[in-house]
Design a protein around this motif. Structure first.
Motif, mmCIF file in Angstrom:
data_model
loop_
_atom_site.group_PDB
_atom_site.id
_atom_site.type_symbol
_atom_site.label_atom_id
_atom_site.label_comp_id
_atom_site.label_asym_id
_atom_site.label_seq_id
_atom_site.Cartn_x
_atom_site.Cartn_y
_atom_site.Cartn_z
ATOM 1 N N CYS A 119 0.831 -1.212 0.000
ATOM 2 C CA CYS A 119 0.000 0.000 0.000
ATOM 3 C C CYS A 119 0.864 1.260 0.000
ATOM 4 C CB CYS A 119 -0.928 0.015 1.205
ATOM 5 S SG CYS A 119 -2.037 -1.387 1.232
ATOM 6 N N ALA A 120 1.904 1.268 0.849
ATOM 7 C CA ALA A 120 2.795 2.433 0.914
ATOM 8 C C ALA A 120 3.384 2.721 -0.465
ATOM 9 C CB ALA A 120 3.912 2.176 1.929
ATOM 10 N N GLU A 121 3.809 1.655 -1.150
ATOM 11 C CA GLU A 121 4.460 1.841 -2.452
ATOM 12 C C GLU A 121 3.456 2.207 -3.539
ATOM 13 O OE1 GLU A 121 8.416 -0.901 -1.971
ATOM 14 O OE2 GLU A 121 6.603 -1.925 -2.637
ATOM 15 N N SER A 122 2.286 1.601 -3.480
ATOM 16 C CA SER A 122 1.246 1.913 -4.465
ATOM 17 C C SER A 122 0.748 3.357 -4.294
ATOM 18 C CB SER A 122 0.088 0.927 -4.310
ATOM 19 O OG SER A 122 -1.003 1.297 -5.120
ATOM 20 N N LEU A 123 0.472 3.741 -3.051
ATOM 21 C CA LEU A 123 -0.119 5.059 -2.781
ATOM 22 C C LEU A 123 0.856 6.209 -3.012
ATOM 23 C CD1 LEU A 123 -2.137 4.133 0.435
ATOM 24 C CD2 LEU A 123 -3.098 4.732 -1.801
ATOM 25 N N GLY A 146 7.135 -0.840 -5.323
ATOM 26 C CA GLY A 146 8.237 0.108 -5.485
ATOM 27 C C GLY A 146 9.570 -0.374 -4.964
ATOM 28 N N ILE A 147 10.283 0.513 -4.281
ATOM 29 C CA ILE A 147 11.690 0.301 -3.932
ATOM 30 C C ILE A 147 11.901 -0.897 -3.008
ATOM 31 C CG2 ILE A 147 13.720 1.347 -2.827
ATOM 32 C CD1 ILE A 147 12.580 4.097 -3.666
ATOM 33 N N ALA A 148 11.076 -1.030 -1.972
ATOM 34 C CA ALA A 148 11.275 -2.129 -1.016
ATOM 35 C C ALA A 148 11.156 -3.479 -1.714
ATOM 36 C CB ALA A 148 10.269 -2.032 0.135
ATOM 37 N N HIS A 149 10.174 -3.610 -2.586
ATOM 38 C CA HIS A 149 9.992 -4.880 -3.284
ATOM 39 C C HIS A 149 11.150 -5.157 -4.244
ATOM 40 C CE1 HIS A 149 5.973 -5.131 -1.591
ATOM 41 N NE2 HIS A 149 5.870 -6.349 -2.093
ATOM 42 N N GLY A 207 12.393 -2.652 -13.857
ATOM 43 C CA GLY A 207 12.128 -1.282 -14.292
ATOM 44 C C GLY A 207 10.795 -0.685 -13.872
ATOM 45 N N PRO A 208 9.672 -1.408 -14.088
ATOM 46 C CA PRO A 208 8.374 -0.810 -13.737
ATOM 47 C C PRO A 208 8.255 -0.423 -12.265
ATOM 48 C CG PRO A 208 8.067 -2.727 -15.150
ATOM 49 C CD PRO A 208 9.519 -2.697 -14.783
ATOM 50 N N LEU A 209 8.932 -1.180 -11.378
ATOM 51 C CA LEU A 209 8.858 -0.875 -9.945
ATOM 52 C C LEU A 209 9.565 0.440 -9.643
ATOM 53 C CD1 LEU A 209 8.344 -4.004 -10.177
ATOM 54 C CD2 LEU A 209 9.268 -4.191 -7.868
#
Length: 360
Positions: free
Chosen positions: A200-204, A259-262, A333-335
């Protein structure tokens, strides 16, 4: 502008005790007596009659117990598919995954590879699957990963860690029975719950954000705060809320991205075999620069539940090791684009990424 036409899980049952409906759900899907249902089950349940005695076996149906101690691999998928082809008279009527993210991802991947030629590694990427998967059912026994609802199956391959992202990946049927999560150990509960929170943090906070993702993401984010700041695992309401947070968190990235964490967690997993949930937590703990509000909240939750994350997992790595992790992470890349925008390659250099890994 062209919009992506994403599939969703077409059927879902929610409710405590709904696992008991498995037989009536799958029986109409049986193709014939020689086409068995194959149950892929986390081997933690091997001696747990409360679950295993309720798996509806008939004809040549079989249970394959699988350890979830390691992240799922493409080679593991290939071995399972070969075993199923060799030992069954006909192509199975369906694959039923019972367990956490690892088992659900394996069930999705096996159901795809039973109808597509080649090896699982050939399909790591976006929209490479040509043929529909066989009927497959997901029954999560731990909440947070979102694997029950996502259109990907995350696998470690010979050269990369990357999902089979396709329209044929999502389950045909999901059973959400929160009672199956009642014995999850606290650490495990926290790590998979944080996988959802970090989704959620990365999506939002991402550049791909849209109203579809935002509404699901906000719902899951708020549920996570309720669960991990106010409640305890033994609370039945918390178990149901985390099951729904997992679902909504998974939905929030259907139309956006993580995002970054993943991305960095994939690097840890590929090189060190770090489990996905704990890897996300280890990385997220050091991402104040990118997600300040969420990382502060994460640290509060971690403290409240007395979670001690592993320290120094990168302390003895060679430059070559770091290069491998960096290569895996930057290959997603997409992340990075979701996290940092079109200009991400100038922002997240190999040098910067190495500095972040060295903190862990």
């Amino acid at each position: 502008m062209s919009y992506k036409n994403f599939p969703m899980v077409p059927r879902v049952v929610f409710g405590r005790g709904s696992f008991n409906q498995l037989s009536e759900i799958i029986t109409p899907k049986r193709l014939n007596p020689d086409a068995p249902f194959i149950f892929l089950v986390d081997d933690v349940f091997k001696n747990n009659a409360w679950i295993t005695s309720r798996i509806p076996l008939s004809y040549d149906d079989k249970i394959i117990y699988i350890s979830a101690d390691e992240e799922p691999k493409t080679s593991q998928v290939d071995e399972l598919v070969e075993d199923i082809i060799v030992t069954t008279k006909e192509r199975p009527s369906g694959i039923i995954g019972i367990g956490g993210g690892t088992l659900l991802d394996l069930a999705k991947a096996v159901s795809i590879m039973l109808t597509n030629e080649g090896e699982a590694k050939d399909y790591q990427g976006w929209d490479l699957v040509k043929n529909p998967a066989i009927y497959h059912v997901g029954i999560p026994t731990i909440s947070g990963t979102g694997a029950e609802v996502s259109r990907t199956t995350v696998l470690t391959g010979p050269t990369k860690k990357l999902g089979i992202n396709s329209d044929f990946t999502p389950f045909d049927q999901v059973i959400l029975d929160s009672e199956l999560t009642k014995d999850v150990p606290t650490n495990q509960w926290f790590y998979t719950g944080m996988d959802c929170f970090i989704h959620c943090a990365e999506s939002l906070n991402g550049t791909y954000l849209n109203t579809f993702s935002e509404t699901y993401g906000n719902m899951a984010y708020d549920l996570c705060k309720e669960i991990f700041l106010d409640n305890t695992l033994s609370d039945v309401g918390s178990q149901e809320k985390l099951m729904m947070a997992s679902w909504h968190g998974g939905m929030s990235i259907v139309y956006s991205q993580v995002g970054i964490a993943h991305a960095m967690s994939y690097g840890l997993s590929y090189l060190l075999g770090t489990k996905h949930g704990i890897g996300n937590c280890i990385v997220f703990d050091h991402l104040e620069e990118y997600y300040p509000k969420e990382v502060a909240l994460f640290k509060t939750m971690k403290s409240k539940h007395n979670i001690m994350l592993p320290q120094g997992i990168c302390s003895n790595l060679t430059d070559e090791d770091f290069d491998i992790m960096i290569g895996v992470a930057l290959g997603l890349g997409p992340l990075w684009e979701n996290a940092l925008g079109n200009n991400w390659k100038k922002i997240m250099t190999a040098k910067k990424l190495k500095e972040l890994y060295q903190k862990m």
